[in-house]
Scaffold this active site. Structure first.
Site, PDB file in Angstrom:
ATOM      1  N   HIS A  84      35.338  46.630  52.000  1.00 52.75           N
ATOM      2  CA  HIS A  84      35.498  46.444  53.445  1.00 52.75           C
ATOM      3  C   HIS A  84      34.297  45.651  53.965  1.00 52.75           C
ATOM      4  O   HIS A  84      33.182  45.813  53.466  1.00 52.75           O
ATOM      5  CB  HIS A  84      35.585  47.814  54.142  1.00 52.75           C
ATOM      6  CG  HIS A  84      35.967  47.682  55.586  1.00 52.75           C
ATOM      7  ND1 HIS A  84      35.058  47.348  56.562  1.00 52.75           N
ATOM      8  CD2 HIS A  84      37.160  47.804  56.210  1.00 52.75           C
ATOM      9  CE1 HIS A  84      35.689  47.282  57.728  1.00 52.75           C
ATOM     10  NE2 HIS A  84      36.966  47.558  57.545  1.00 52.75           N
TER      11      HIS A  84
ATOM     12  N   GLY B 275      37.613  45.114  65.113  1.00 52.15           N
ATOM     13  CA  GLY B 275      37.002  45.887  66.190  1.00 52.15           C
ATOM     14  C   GLY B 275      36.675  45.068  67.432  1.00 52.15           C
ATOM     15  O   GLY B 275      35.960  45.533  68.321  1.00 52.15           O
TER      16      GLY B 275
ATOM     17  N   GLY C 147      42.073  49.970  62.003  1.00 49.84           N
ATOM     18  CA  GLY C 147      40.893  50.760  62.326  1.00 49.84           C
ATOM     19  C   GLY C 147      41.124  51.560  63.600  1.00 49.84           C
ATOM     20  O   GLY C 147      41.738  52.637  63.579  1.00 49.84           O
ATOM     21  N   GLY C 148      40.679  51.023  64.725  1.00 46.96           N
ATOM     22  CA  GLY C 148      40.719  51.738  66.012  1.00 46.96           C
ATOM     23  C   GLY C 148      42.063  52.372  66.330  1.00 46.96           C
ATOM     24  O   GLY C 148      42.137  53.562  66.689  1.00 46.96           O
TER      25      GLY C 148
ATOM     26  N   SER D  67      42.015  44.298  64.595  1.00 45.36           N
ATOM     27  CA  SER D  67      42.577  44.506  65.931  1.00 45.36           C
ATOM     28  C   SER D  67      44.103  44.591  65.944  1.00 45.36           C
ATOM     29  O   SER D  67      44.757  44.079  66.856  1.00 45.36           O
ATOM     30  CB  SER D  67      42.081  43.416  66.896  1.00 45.36           C
ATOM     31  OG  SER D  67      40.675  43.479  67.030  1.00 45.36           O
TER      32      SER D  67
ATOM     33  N   GLU E 191      41.194  40.530  56.165  1.00 43.79           N
ATOM     34  CA  GLU E 191      40.615  40.973  57.433  1.00 43.79           C
ATOM     35  C   GLU E 191      39.552  39.964  57.883  1.00 43.79           C
ATOM     36  O   GLU E 191      38.397  40.035  57.434  1.00 43.79           O
ATOM     37  CB  GLU E 191      39.938  42.333  57.266  1.00 43.79           C
ATOM     38  CG  GLU E 191      40.868  43.438  56.840  1.00 43.79           C
ATOM     39  CD  GLU E 191      40.328  44.794  57.272  1.00 43.79           C
ATOM     40  OE1 GLU E 191      40.962  45.404  58.134  1.00 43.79           O
ATOM     41  OE2 GLU E 191      39.272  45.217  56.778  1.00 43.79           O
TER      42      GLU E 191
ATOM     43  N   ASN F  69      42.413  53.330  58.585  1.00 39.26           N
ATOM     44  CA  ASN F  69      41.044  53.540  58.115  1.00 39.26           C
ATOM     45  C   ASN F  69      40.258  54.199  59.242  1.00 39.26           C
ATOM     46  O   ASN F  69      39.959  53.548  60.245  1.00 39.26           O
ATOM     47  CB  ASN F  69      40.435  52.174  57.738  1.00 39.26           C
ATOM     48  CG  ASN F  69      38.960  52.283  57.376  1.00 39.26           C
ATOM     49  OD1 ASN F  69      38.430  53.372  57.174  1.00 39.26           O
ATOM     50  ND2 ASN F  69      38.285  51.139  57.300  1.00 39.26           N
ATOM     51  N   TRP F  70      39.975  55.474  59.064  1.00 39.91           N
ATOM     52  CA  TRP F  70      39.272  56.215  60.128  1.00 39.91           C
ATOM     53  C   TRP F  70      37.783  55.869  60.206  1.00 39.91           C
ATOM     54  O   TRP F  70      37.123  56.234  61.157  1.00 39.91           O
ATOM     55  CB  TRP F  70      39.432  57.715  59.901  1.00 39.91           C
ATOM     56  CG  TRP F  70      40.753  58.262  60.391  1.00 39.91           C
ATOM     57  CD1 TRP F  70      41.899  57.549  60.641  1.00 39.91           C
ATOM     58  CD2 TRP F  70      41.060  59.629  60.710  1.00 39.91           C
ATOM     59  NE1 TRP F  70      42.897  58.382  61.084  1.00 39.91           N
ATOM     60  CE2 TRP F  70      42.411  59.670  61.139  1.00 39.91           C
ATOM     61  CE3 TRP F  70      40.342  60.825  60.663  1.00 39.91           C
ATOM     62  CZ2 TRP F  70      43.038  60.852  61.527  1.00 39.91           C
ATOM     63  CZ3 TRP F  70      40.981  62.006  61.041  1.00 39.91           C
ATOM     64  CH2 TRP F  70      42.299  62.018  61.476  1.00 39.91           C
ATOM     65  N   LYS F  71      37.268  55.213  59.181  1.00 41.29           N
ATOM     66  CA  LYS F  71      35.820  54.923  59.126  1.00 41.29           C
ATOM     67  C   LYS F  71      35.053  56.236  59.341  1.00 41.29           C
ATOM     68  O   LYS F  71      35.485  57.268  58.859  1.00 41.29           O
ATOM     69  CB  LYS F  71      35.448  53.843  60.137  1.00 41.29           C
ATOM     70  CG  LYS F  71      36.342  52.610  60.002  1.00 41.29           C
ATOM     71  CD  LYS F  71      35.911  51.448  60.834  1.00 41.29           C
ATOM     72  CE  LYS F  71      36.877  50.288  60.617  1.00 41.29           C
ATOM     73  NZ  LYS F  71      36.522  49.068  61.311  1.00 41.29           N
TER      74      LYS F  71
ATOM     75  N   GLU G  18      32.462  45.980  56.386  1.00 46.88           N
ATOM     76  CA  GLU G  18      31.315  46.801  56.810  1.00 46.88           C
ATOM     77  C   GLU G  18      30.468  47.219  55.606  1.00 46.88           C
ATOM     78  O   GLU G  18      29.254  47.357  55.715  1.00 46.88           O
ATOM     79  CB  GLU G  18      31.822  48.017  57.608  1.00 46.88           C
ATOM     80  CG  GLU G  18      32.294  47.601  58.991  1.00 46.88           C
ATOM     81  CD  GLU G  18      33.407  48.456  59.582  1.00 46.88           C
ATOM     82  OE1 GLU G  18      33.621  49.587  59.112  1.00 46.88           O
ATOM     83  OE2 GLU G  18      34.070  47.967  60.520  1.00 46.88           O
TER      84      GLU G  18
END
Ligand code: PGA
Length: 244
Positions: free
Chosen positions: A91, A167, A227-228, A206, A161, A11-13, A93
Site C-alpha cells: 500500500h 484520501g 479506504g474511508g 476516493s 491506486e 481497508n480500515w487502516k 502508505e
C-alpha cells in the site's frame, strides 16, 4: 472468455473499534456477499470472534520473514491462522511511511504464497509522477520485478491506486482508471500470457457509492480497494452491491 467477478475490499487502516466491527458483522454476515467482499481489518480485530461473521478477511500487511525476532511484525502463518484469505502488500502508505520497496515487497508476496494467501498488490503513481507523465514508468518499476520472479498467477489481485486520489476526495476519472488498468493488463499479457485476462485489477482512491457504479462499468475495472468509505457500512454496502 469467462467474465471476471468483481470484488470490493475495505481497508480500515488504523481505524475502527469493536462497536464498528459489530455493526459490520451484523450487515455482512449475509451469504449474498460471500464472494464479493473482503475486510482488511487492523490485525488485532482479525482474530476477534466478530470478524468470523465477515465473509473474507485480509491482512493490511505481512512480514517479509517467516518468523523470528521481529517485534511488532505479523507473519503469513499468523494471518492464515486468524482466517485471512487475502493480504494487502505495498500500500502506498507502507511504501512511503515505511520505505518499502520492491525487494521487500517481493519477499512479502513469497511469504503469502507459501501459505496460500492471495496478495492484493498495490501500485500507483504519486502526484509528482502523474504531473510529469511518469505513470507508465512507475508501473513498470512496481510490476516488472514480480513478473521476472514468476510471482504473478491468476489469483493475485492488482490494486491500482493513484496516490493523488487516496484520501483526497478526488478520485481518478473512470476513463483514466480504465486506461491505466488496460495498460497494466497489457503489461501482464506481454510478460505472462493469457492469465492476464483472469487477473482482477481493482481501483482504489476516493471510491464512494456515488462513483462506484460508473467505475465498474468499464471493462478492466474489476472492483475496488476502499479506504474511508469502507468505514461506513451503508456506503460500503452500496459499493459491494455494485460488485454483485
Ligand atoms: P480512500 O483510500 O478510499 O480513503 O481514498 C483508499 C486506500 O488507501 O486504499
Amino acid at each position: 472468455m469467462e467474465k471476471r467477478a468483481k470484488i470490493a475490499i475495505a481497508n480500515w487502516k488504523m481505524n475502527g473499534d469493536k462497536q464498528l466491527l459489530q455493526q459490520f458483522a451484523n450487515i455482512f454476515n449475509q451469504s449474498i456477499f460471500a464472494n464479493q467482499v473482503v475486510f482488511a481489518l487492523p490485525s488485532v480485530f482479525l482474530a476477534d470472534d466478530l470478524a468470523k461473521s465477515l465473509p473474507n478477511l485480509a491482512g493490511q500487511d505481512v512480514s517479509c520473514y517467516q518468523n523470528g525476532a521481529y517485534t511488532g511484525e505479523i507473519s503469513a502463518q499468523m494471518l492464515k491462522e486468524a482466517g485471512c484469505q487475502y493480504c494487502i502488500v505495498g500500500h502506498s502508505e507502507r511504501r512511503k511511511n515505511h520505505h518499502e520497496n520492491e525487494i521487500i515487497l517481493l519477499e512479502k508476496i513469497k511469504r503469502l504464497k507459501e501459505k496460500g494467501i492471495i496478495p492484493i498488490y498495490c501500485v500507483g503513481e504519486s502526484l509528482e509522477d502523474y504531473e510529469q507523465n511518469q505513470t507508465q514508468k512507475v508501473l513498470n518499476k512496481q510490476l516488472l520485478p514480480l513478473m521476472e520472479q514468476n510471482l504473478i498467477d491468476q489469483s493475485i489481485i492488482i490494486a491500482y491506486e493513484p496516490v493523488w486520489a487516496i484520501g483526497t476526495g478526488k478520485p481518478a476519472t473512470a476513463e483514466y482508471a480504465q486506461k491505466i488498468h488496460q495498460i497494466i493488463r497489457e503489461l501482464i499479457l506481454v510478460n505472462c500470457g493469457s492469465i492476464a485476462n483472469q487477473i482482477k485489477i481493482i481501483y482504489g482512491g476516493s471510491v464512494k457509492s456515488e462513483n462506484a457504479q460508473n467505475l465498474a462499468n468499464y471493462a478492466d475495472i474489476d472492483g475496488f480497494l476502499v479506504g474511508g468509505a469502507g468505514l461506513d457500512w451503508i456506503e460500503f454496502r452500496k459499493i459491494a452491491e455494485v460488485c454483485l
